[in-house]
Write an enzyme that holds these catalytic residues in place. Structure first.
Site, PDB file in Angstrom:
ATOM      1  CG  HIS A 125      -1.873   1.075   1.510  1.00 33.85           C
ATOM      2  ND1 HIS A 125      -1.532   2.216   1.907  1.00 33.85           N
ATOM      3  CD2 HIS A 125      -3.264   0.814   1.417  1.00 33.85           C
ATOM      4  CE1 HIS A 125      -2.794   2.887   1.986  1.00 33.85           C
ATOM      5  NE2 HIS A 125      -3.786   1.971   1.535  1.00 33.85           N
TER       6      HIS A 125
ATOM      7  CG  ASP B 264       0.481  -2.037   6.103  1.00 32.63           C
ATOM      8  OD1 ASP B 264      -0.393  -2.502   6.841  1.00 32.63           O
ATOM      9  OD2 ASP B 264       0.544  -1.626   4.866  1.00 32.63           O
TER      10      ASP B 264
ATOM     11  CD  GLN C 214      -6.980  -4.330   4.342  1.00 36.30           C
ATOM     12  OE1 GLN C 214      -7.856  -5.056   4.986  1.00 36.30           O
ATOM     13  NE2 GLN C 214      -7.111  -3.233   3.818  1.00 36.30           N
TER      14      GLN C 214
ATOM     15  CE  LYS D 208      -7.256   0.013   6.468  1.00 37.27           C
ATOM     16  NZ  LYS D 208      -7.789   0.582   5.123  1.00 37.27           N
TER      17      LYS D 208
ATOM     18  CB  CYS E  23      -4.133   3.066  -1.762  1.00 34.56           C
ATOM     19  SG  CYS E  23      -5.070   4.417  -0.989  1.00 34.56           S
TER      20      CYS E  23
HETATM   21  C1  LIG Z   1      -2.504  -2.911   3.552  1.00 31.83           C
HETATM   22  C2  LIG Z   1      -2.668  -1.794   4.003  1.00 31.83           C
HETATM   23  N1  LIG Z   1      -1.772  -0.813   4.573  1.00 31.83           N
HETATM   24  C3  LIG Z   1      -2.122   0.447   5.059  1.00 31.83           C
HETATM   25  C4  LIG Z   1      -3.299   0.872   4.891  1.00 31.83           C
HETATM   26  C5  LIG Z   1      -3.576   2.510   5.300  1.00 31.83           C
HETATM   27  O1  LIG Z   1      -4.693   2.448   6.558  1.00 31.83           O
HETATM   28  P1  LIG Z   1      -4.679   3.863   6.977  1.00 31.83           P
HETATM   29  O2  LIG Z   1      -5.545   4.460   5.914  1.00 31.83           O
HETATM   30  O3  LIG Z   1      -5.798   3.636   8.175  1.00 31.83           O
HETATM   31  O4  LIG Z   1      -3.502   4.555   7.536  1.00 31.83           O
HETATM   32  C6  LIG Z   1      -4.460   0.269   4.408  1.00 31.83           C
HETATM   33  C7  LIG Z   1      -5.604   0.685   4.306  1.00 31.83           C
HETATM   34  O5  LIG Z   1      -6.015   1.699   3.604  1.00 31.83           O
HETATM   35  C8  LIG Z   1      -3.995  -1.052   3.938  1.00 31.83           C
HETATM   36  O6  LIG Z   1      -5.098  -1.965   3.422  1.00 31.83           O
END
Ligand SMILES: Cc1ncc(COP(=O)(O)O)c(C=O)c1O
Lengths: 135, 416
Positions: B131, B208, B211, B234, B373
């Site tokens: 991401h 990370d 998910q 999430k 993203c």
């Molecule tokens: C794999 C992954 N990493 C990071 C994020 C970023 O999360 P956040 O927008 O809550 O910081 C997301 C979700 O958007 C994600 O799916």
């Protein structure tokens, strides 16, 4: 579901008008819609301050492609001043369907590309694309 | 339908759905089908009420008032931290830092650990399925430091090329930062194995977990990583709060992130010393209601059981893949159901995913369309965009049937 994609939009999407590029454009500009990865390029040939040829090319959703196709029909034969005066409402009127807040960037990608090309990216100021977010 | 996928008998989904007030909503006169859980999940009553109760009954700042309300607020906030620490198997509450979200947790690491540990010529190893929040902070750090970012490739199935890992790792590798589960492909990565091999060359390992923690059991001690970041929103909790877990010795050695109230021990006109963990990394008034809501979300998930959540989502994703495969013109990205969580990215004929999403919205079905993203991954898959359905434990196979029916309507409109 069908009303969002009325026949005129699908028609422009399936048979885009003025699709392609120009060999010697006087203006050529490409923009991206970072939201969905759409890409759009518009070429203009201008003689005596009038648009004598216009082409668009790119990839994208039906809304962005159809609105670009309609836009090319609008600019043909117009003076640059007239081109500059085309605005968001003209595009929305041509599409003739309610465009939601999240799709407005798709609908206006063609106009943005055209205006950024005609004004030059430096001097062009993006119109306020925001709509009221109601409940 | 000749689909032979057995529903795990362990979850009472009808009852669970009643906990989520939003699921009773209609969109365009149709019952809402919410399949955008990878973007953010819905919230149960207990979470909404925990925050409401805080504002109505014990709203006060934390860690500073001597009065009753402040004490209660501080307790509520810190108890949430303890539950989160317990939820992920942390050794101590001190290892859990409240952030705004996953993104902030990863940026915190880039600016603190990364700033003092990455040197010119060293390497940061990521994967091709990250991401943007696990890409951009490291690319920026690498630029500041003259370091190099490398990527573990993704194979055509959507899995990491683990066979190339040992070639990519070396004494020059200072950091390996990987997603536990891809938000596009759904792939669950073998993080424990990556951590073992990365540690063997002396690299630090960041996960990370945006998910993963919401969808299956994660135990940081078993995983063997050094840092792990996730977001409350999430996993049934409110937006605006997330958690960063870190190994205590590393956190102790790190410089603070932001400076301000709460993170200091002593301030003079000449300088300052830092508060203890975890507050050293929590400058300013935090999201107190959000922290409390995050704790309530963890309680809710614990009440259901993460093993059950995972089993049920595997059932949903298997069903979804089977059903989508039966639609002519559908292309599905990512590995077989057994290797993934509850996420399916797909395309239908040449219909742009945005058009698809708009059409499904007309039927009350919420999916996501775009690059999710992860723009470089979209490039790797050779698509500008995909449609994505992502599930949570309150979704049903009937909802997947409605999604599939919506795809047929879209095909009709676009005449494929
Ligand atoms: C794999 C992954 N990493 C990071 C994020 C970023 O999360 P956040 O927008 O809550 O910081 C997301 C979700 O958007 C994600 O799916």
């Amino acid at each position: 579901m069908e009303d969002l994609y009325r026949e005129n939009i699908l028609d422009h999407f399936r048979n885009p008008r003025n699709f392609g590029t120009l060999e010697h454009p006087d203006f050529s500009h490409e923009e991206h819609n970072p939201l969905c990865g759409d890409k759009l390029r518009i070429d203009l040939q201008v003689d005596d301050d009038r648009v004598t040829a216009v082409r668009f090319s790119g990839k994208g959703c039906a809304i962005s492609q159809a609105s670009a196709s309609m836009l090319t029909e609008m600019v043909e034969g117009k003076t640059l001043e007239e081109v500059k005066s085309i605005d968001k409402q003209d595009i929305l009127d041509a599409l003739g369907i309610p465009i939601s807040y999240v799709r407005i960037k798709c609908a206006l990608l063609g106009l943005k590309t055209l205006k950024a090309g005609v004004y030059g990216v430096q001097t062009w100021v993006e119109e306020d694309n925001e709509q009221d977010i109601g409940w | 339908m000749a689909i032979e996928i057995l529903k795990p008998a362990t979850l009472n989904v009808e009852a669970i759905r009643l906990d989520f007030p939003i699921l009773a909503r209609k969109v365009n006169d149709q019952p809402l089908v919410y399949l955008d859980n990878a973007a953010t999940s819905q919230k149960p009553d207990s979470v909404i009420q925990s925050m409401d109760f805080y504002y109505r009954n014990y709203n006060a700042n934390v860690h500073r008032g001597i009065h009753r309300l402040s004490e209660e607020a501080t307790l509520g906030y810190e108890r949430s931290r303890a539950r989160i620490a317990n939820f992920i198997g942390a050794r101590s509450n001190k290892e859990v830092i409240f952030t705004r979200n996953t993104t902030e947790g990863l940026n915190l690491l880039a600016y603190t650990w990364g700033e003092s540990n990455i040197r010119q010529g060293e390497e940061i190893l990521l994967t091709e399925m990250e991401h943007h929040s696990n890409l951009v902070p490291w690319q920026r750090l690498a630029k500041r430091k003259g370091a190099r970012v490398r990527y573990i490739p993704v194979d055509d199935q959507g899995c990491l090329r683990m066979d190339l890992l040992d070639e990519l790792l070396g004494p020059q590798t200072r950091l390996v930062s990987v997603t536990h589960m891809s938000n596009v492909l759904g792939t669950i990565n073998p993080v424990a194995e990556i951590a073992t091999r990365a540690h063997a060359v002396g690299a630090v390992v960041i996960v990370d977990a945006a998910q993963s923690v919401p969808h299956f059991p994660v135990n940081v001690r078993e995983l063997g990583a050094d840092f792990l970041a996730f977001s409350s929103h999430k996993m049934c909790g409110p937006t605006g709060i997330g958690a960063l877990w870190g190994r205590r010795d590393l956190l102790e050695a790190m410089e603070p992130f932001m400076g301000g109230g709460d993170m200091i021990r002593e301030v003079t006109y000449e300088g300052a010393t830092w508060n203890d963990l975890p507050w050293k990394f929590e400058a300013g008034t935090p999201g107190i209601a959000e922290g409390i809501g995050f704790g309530a979300a963890v309680d809710y998930l614990s009440g259901i059981g993460m093993e059950k959540v995972h089993a049920y989502e595997q059932y949903l994703v298997s069903y979804a893949i089977e059903m989508l495969r039966s639609v002519p013109g559908v292309v599905i990205y990512g590995p077989e159901a057994a290797l993934r969580g509850g996420v399916v990215a797909f395309n239908v004929d040449a219909i742009h995913p945005h058009d698809l999403a708009s059409m499904l919205d007309r039927e009350g079905i919420a999916i996501r369309a775009g690059h999710h993203c992860a723009m470089p991954l979209a490039g790797r898959l050779n698509v500008a965009a995909t449609a994505r359905a992502s599930f949570y434990f309150y979704n049903t196979t009937e909802e997947i049937d409605r999604l599939v029916a919506g795809l047929y309507t879209a095909k009709k409109v676009f005449k494929f």
